[in-house]
Each structure stands twice: as C-alpha cells, then as structure tokens.
Design a protein around this motif. Structure first.
Motif, PDB file in Angstrom:
ATOM      1  N   GLU A  26       0.798  -1.017  -0.067  1.00  0.00           N
ATOM      2  CA  GLU A  26       0.051  -0.041   0.139  1.00  0.00           C
ATOM      3  C   GLU A  26       0.931   1.201  -0.111  1.00  0.00           C
ATOM      4  O   GLU A  26       1.719   1.271   0.866  1.00  0.00           O
ATOM      5  CB  GLU A  26      -0.912  -0.164   1.326  1.00  0.00           C
ATOM      6  N   HIS A  31       1.524  -3.653   4.023  1.00  0.00           N
ATOM      7  CA  HIS A  31       0.494  -3.818   4.653  1.00  0.00           C
ATOM      8  C   HIS A  31      -0.048  -5.140   5.010  1.00  0.00           C
ATOM      9  O   HIS A  31      -0.018  -5.860   3.905  1.00  0.00           O
ATOM     10  CB  HIS A  31      -0.531  -2.912   3.696  1.00  0.00           C
ATOM     11  N   GLU A  57      -6.042  -1.817  -3.184  1.00  0.00           N
ATOM     12  CA  GLU A  57      -4.394  -2.151  -3.078  1.00  0.00           C
ATOM     13  C   GLU A  57      -3.884  -3.089  -3.925  1.00  0.00           C
ATOM     14  O   GLU A  57      -3.119  -3.048  -4.852  1.00  0.00           O
ATOM     15  CB  GLU A  57      -3.956  -2.436  -1.887  1.00  0.00           C
TER      16      GLU A  57
END
Length: 140
Positions: A26, A31, A57
């Motif tokens: 991300e 992430h 994402e």
C-alpha cells in the motif's frame, strides 16, 4: 526433501491453520492483516468485501504473501509463506463452496455482489521452522 513431500507438508499446515496474515503493498509500503483462508490445491482463497481498500491495493499491485501456522509460541511449529499474485474472484460456485454462516455479519448471503474472494495464486511456497531445519522452498 522432494517437491511432492514439501507439497504434502504445506497442505497439512494449511489444513490445520485457517487464520493467517495477508501482506501486500500500500503506497509502496508493506500492509498486513489477518484473514481467514481456504485452500484448493495450494491456491488460497479469502473472503472480503469488494469495496474495501485491500481490493483497491491488490488491483494496483497484485503481489501478495500469506503466512499460515506458527501458533505454539513459535517453538516447534512449522509454518508456511506463500508468495504469489492475487486476483479478485467472483465465481458464484466458489463463493457458495466457501460460504460460512459467520459471514452473515458482513454479507447478505453468498449471492451478495459485495462478497468476493481474493485468490492467491502461489508462485513460491516456503516451509519454515521445520523441526529446527533450514527453510525448504518449492515453486508451484
């Protein structure tokens, strides 16, 4: 250890550990989040809502990694890392196959258009912490 033995060991770890960590990118940074995973011949599926940031994402960068296993204080547990590409799967057959009534908290049912599956298509699987031995890796 040969590829067939490693594959069998990976399948056993997956069968015994449904909750794992999904990692993706991300804004050029890692992430991670906990997710529930389902397996179909080493391809992993996890339910999510189509309108979430993780879908956005993964559409920008489909690369992902999943960790499964490692629950006994990490002392003796083997665990796996699955690295691959992720796609958004809206197959009604798969949505029905993996549907669980606990999903009613987020979805109106298996036909809910916001209910999708993230499909992690494995490229590399690593088995780690295998009885104190070195990591074992195979290409899928």
């Amino acid at each position: 250890m040969n590829k067939d033995n490693l594959k069998q060991q990976a399948l056993e770890i997956i069968a015994n550990h449904r909750t794992g960590v999904l990692a993706n990118v991300e804004n050029d940074k890692p992430h991670t989040r906990y997710m529930t995973f389902y397996n179909k011949d080493l391809t992993l599926y996890t339910p999510t809502q189509l309108d979430t940031e993780k879908v956005q994402e993964l559409e920008k960068n489909p690369s992902a990694s999943v960790l499964l296993g490692y629950e006994d204080k990490g002392v003796n547990d083997s665990y796996i890392e699955v690295s691959g590409k992720t796609i958004i799967n809206q197959s009604q057959d798969l949505k029905q196959q993996f549907w669980d009534d606990s999903f009613n908290k987020w979805f109106a049912g298996p036909d809910d258009p916001n209910y999708v599956l993230l499909e992690v298509q494995p490229e590399t699987i690593r088995i780690l912490n295998n009885e104190g031995g070195p990591a074992q890796e195979f290409q899928v």
